[in-house]
Design a protein around this motif. Structure first.
Motif: not given
Length: 171
Positions: A160-161, A163-165, A168
Motif C-alpha cells: 500500500y505504501k 501504491k501511495a507513492q 503521489n
C-alpha cells in the motif's frame, strides 16, 4: 516476479491449528524474535532449532485452523520460512499470511510427495511443485496477481505504501 522458490521442506500433518503453532501461553509475546523462538511449541518444541531461513513447510489439510492470531504467521516469517504449501488452509490464517507477505499455496497432492528435509522447487508461473530429490511433480493453485504483488512487496502495508507513492508521483 521471483518465479522459482527452492529449498528443503519440513513436513507437518493435518489440522495444524494456531494453538500448535503458537500456544496461548505465549500470546503476551510481541517481538518477532520471541515468537519465532516458540514456533510450533504445541507440536514440536525443537522446531526453531531445526528450521533454516528459506525452508518451505509442506502440510496436509486445514493448516492454520483455529483463531485469527497473527502470532501463527509471525512464527514462520520470523523464522525465515519462505512458503507454506498445504492441501487446505484455515481461511483467516490464509488471508493473514498473504497480508503479512508469507507465500501460501494450496496443493491437494503436495503433502504425499515429500518427507522431511527433502528438496522442493516451486514454479509460481506454472503452478508446479517438484520434489527435486525424487523428480516427482504436482500442481498447486496459482495466486492472483494482487496476492503476488503483496507477497513480493513483503506484505500488504509495504504494498500500500508503494501504491501511495506511485499515486503521489503521478500528481
Amino acid at each position: 516476479m521471483k518465479k522459482i522458490l527452492k529449498s528443503r521442506v519440513i513436513v507437518f500433518g493435518n489440522n495444524i491449528d494456531t494453538d500448535m503453532i503458537v500456544p496461548g501461553r505465549y500470546l503476551e509475546l510481541s517481538k518477532p524474535e520471541e515468537i519465532a523462538a516458540v514456533a510450533m511449541a504445541g507440536l514440536d518444541p525443537e522446531f526453531p532449532k531445526k528450521v533454516k531461513p528459506g525452508d518451505i513447510i509442506i502440510a496436509g489439510t486445514n493448516f492454520g485452523c483455529g483463531s485469527s492470531r497473527e502470532h501463527g504467521v509471525i512464527a514462520f516469517t520470523a523464522n525465515g520460512i519462505q512458503a507454506i504449501v498445504a492441501s487446505s488452509f484455515g481461511k483467516i490464517y490464509y488471508r493473514n499470511a498473504i497480508v503479512a507477505g508469507l507465500m501460501v499455496l494450496v496443493s491437494e497432492e503436495a503433502h504425499s510427495l515429500f518427507e522431511n528435509y527433502q528438496h522442493c522447487e516451486i514454479d509460481l508461473e506454472t503452478g508446479t511443485i517438484t520434489n527435486t530429490d525424487t523428480g516427482k511433480s504436482v500442481k498447486c493453485e496459482r495466486l492472483s496477481a494482487e496476492d503476488i504483488a503483496v507477497w513480493e512487496a513483503g506484505g500488504m502495508v509495504t504494498e500500500y505504501k508503494r501504491k501511495a507513492q506511485e499515486i503521489n508521483q503521478q500528481k
